[in-house]
Design a protein around this motif. Structure first.
Motif, PDB file in Angstrom:
ATOM      1  N   PRO A 295      55.338  23.396  42.049  1.00  0.00           N
ATOM      2  CA  PRO A 295      55.126  23.477  42.962  1.00  0.00           C
ATOM      3  C   PRO A 295      53.260  23.929  43.234  1.00  0.00           C
ATOM      4  O   PRO A 295      52.629  25.424  41.985  1.00  0.00           O
ATOM      5  N   TYR A 296      52.005  23.887  43.124  1.00  0.00           N
ATOM      6  CA  TYR A 296      50.794  24.082  44.006  1.00  0.00           C
ATOM      7  C   TYR A 296      50.828  25.200  44.699  1.00  0.00           C
ATOM      8  O   TYR A 296      51.447  25.548  45.985  1.00  0.00           O
TER       9      TYR A 296
ATOM     10  N   VAL B 237      52.754  26.297  48.376  1.00  0.00           N
ATOM     11  CA  VAL B 237      52.861  27.509  48.026  1.00  0.00           C
ATOM     12  C   VAL B 237      52.046  27.852  49.116  1.00  0.00           C
ATOM     13  O   VAL B 237      50.764  28.289  48.403  1.00  0.00           O
ATOM     14  N   GLY B 238      51.847  28.771  50.383  1.00  0.00           N
ATOM     15  CA  GLY B 238      50.203  29.212  50.865  1.00  0.00           C
ATOM     16  C   GLY B 238      51.156  31.468  50.325  1.00  0.00           C
ATOM     17  O   GLY B 238      52.097  31.518  51.206  1.00  0.00           O
ATOM     18  N   ALA B 239      50.991  31.696  49.431  1.00  0.00           N
ATOM     19  CA  ALA B 239      50.942  33.513  49.140  1.00  0.00           C
ATOM     20  C   ALA B 239      49.884  34.069  49.772  1.00  0.00           C
ATOM     21  O   ALA B 239      48.530  33.854  48.707  1.00  0.00           O
TER      22      ALA B 239
ATOM     23  N   PHE C 250      46.466  18.271  46.320  1.00  0.00           N
ATOM     24  CA  PHE C 250      47.113  19.130  44.835  1.00  0.00           C
ATOM     25  C   PHE C 250      48.114  18.720  44.620  1.00  0.00           C
ATOM     26  O   PHE C 250      48.358  18.591  43.612  1.00  0.00           O
ATOM     27  N   ALA C 251      48.590  17.490  45.322  1.00  0.00           N
ATOM     28  CA  ALA C 251      50.018  16.629  44.373  1.00  0.00           C
ATOM     29  C   ALA C 251      49.028  15.333  43.343  1.00  0.00           C
ATOM     30  O   ALA C 251      49.532  15.197  42.631  1.00  0.00           O
TER      31      ALA C 251
ATOM     32  N   VAL D 190      44.232  26.904  53.865  1.00  0.00           N
ATOM     33  CA  VAL D 190      45.631  26.712  52.944  1.00  0.00           C
ATOM     34  C   VAL D 190      45.631  25.184  53.765  1.00  0.00           C
ATOM     35  O   VAL D 190      46.843  25.029  53.177  1.00  0.00           O
ATOM     36  N   LEU D 191      46.439  24.979  55.161  1.00  0.00           N
ATOM     37  CA  LEU D 191      46.603  24.446  55.987  1.00  0.00           C
ATOM     38  C   LEU D 191      45.588  22.615  55.053  1.00  0.00           C
ATOM     39  O   LEU D 191      46.400  21.691  55.013  1.00  0.00           O
ATOM     40  N   HIS D 192      44.196  22.903  55.124  1.00  0.00           N
ATOM     41  CA  HIS D 192      43.297  21.613  55.097  1.00  0.00           C
ATOM     42  C   HIS D 192      43.342  20.729  54.049  1.00  0.00           C
ATOM     43  O   HIS D 192      43.939  20.151  53.265  1.00  0.00           O
ATOM     44  N   THR D 193      44.085  22.452  52.527  1.00  0.00           N
ATOM     45  CA  THR D 193      44.531  22.090  51.472  1.00  0.00           C
ATOM     46  C   THR D 193      45.314  21.000  50.952  1.00  0.00           C
ATOM     47  O   THR D 193      45.990  20.202  50.693  1.00  0.00           O
ATOM     48  N   PHE D 194      46.092  21.411  52.060  1.00  0.00           N
ATOM     49  CA  PHE D 194      47.950  21.047  51.746  1.00  0.00           C
ATOM     50  C   PHE D 194      48.186  19.928  52.059  1.00  0.00           C
ATOM     51  O   PHE D 194      48.430  18.972  52.381  1.00  0.00           O
TER      52      PHE D 194
END
Length: 263
Positions: free
Chosen positions: A193-194, A165-167, A261-262, A252-256
């Motif tokens: 979720p992360y 999740v990107g909030a 994160f998983a 955010v995108l790079h972290t995903f």
């Protein structure tokens, strides 16, 4: 906004006719299924002239990840409904709405309707027409402000679907802390979720949201959310606009896409 890899489709939104959904599929030599990010406020994601502050610049962000060795991601941007935006992106079940002065005169919380549209119309369409991953670690949901609130809600409601999740600048302030506590306690599961939470504090609205973000960051572990699945980024000088979200979105995108994160 001309890009041969960006298309739009009209999908039926309950009670309001068709809603535009933008789908960006990056060029790739790989036949692998791509990660996918479902995002709110589709009008503001791709077009540099979308707002006085530009757009999110999601296409350059994806292209940069590809230059750095990743396969990229499919970006799905769901347009808001203009005057109904506040209503569509505010779930009713969390609790009584606060700070109604922040919202328009026709506001009625209907985030559950948007949730139904995302889960039962948009996602099935994308998964049947695009070569995307469907496992939770390959599926993210992201948004800002009211959209950040709705993205957070989607992740909490559907941890089996969204692994990330990107909030960004999320409107947590619309609900009381006790209402948030009760809601989170009722939804907590073993594999949540992360959550990547970002906020600034550079103008009056962003400062108000910053205070609620700090509240939420303390509240989540209290309600059982694991620390290792929380990431809070605060840039105090940043204001509440697309320029700030464009700056943070690549991280955010790079972290995903990195998948860390998983782990």
């Amino acid at each position: 906004m001309r890009n041969n890899n960006l298309i739009n489709v009209k999908l039926p939104f309950p009670g309001r006719g068709d809603k535009t959904v933008w789908i960006y599929v990056p060029k790739t030599d790989s036949n692998k299924k791509l990660p996918v990010v479902y995002m709110t406020d589709g009008q503001n994601l791709f077009d540099d002239d979308a707002t006085p502050y530009g757009c999110w610049g999601v296409i350059p962000a994806v292209e940069n990840e590809q230059k750095n060795g990743f396969d990229g991601a499919v970006i799905v941007g769901i347009d808001n409904s203009d005057k109904y935006r506040d209503s569509e992106l505010a779930p009713k079940q969390i609790g009584e709405i606060q700070h109604r002065e922040m919202l328009n005169d026709i506001f009625t919380p209907q985030g559950e309707i948007f949730d139904n549209f995302l889960m039962n119309t948009v996602i099935p369409y994308v998964e049947s027409h695009c070569n995307v991953r469907t496992d939770r670690d390959g599926v993210a949901v992201c948004g800002s402000s009211m959209g950040g609130l709705q993205a957070f809600f989607e992740g909490i409601e559907h941890p089996e679907k969204f692994g990330f999740v990107g909030a960004l600048s999320p409107a947590f302030a619309l609900y009381l802390e006790d209402d948030w506590r009760n809601y989170l306690l009722s939804k907590m599961k073993d594999d949540m979720p992360y959550v990547y939470i970002y906020c600034g504090a550079g103008d009056e609205l962003e400062l108000q949201l910053y205070n609620s973000v700090e509240m939420m960051y303390d509240l989540l572990p209290e309600t059982g959310y694991p620390y290792e699945k929380l990431n809070e980024i605060i840039l105090l000088e940043k204001k509440h606009n697309e320029e700030a979200w464009r700056e943070i979105f690549p991280d955010v995108l790079h972290t995903f896409l990195s998948g860390k994160f998983a782990l």
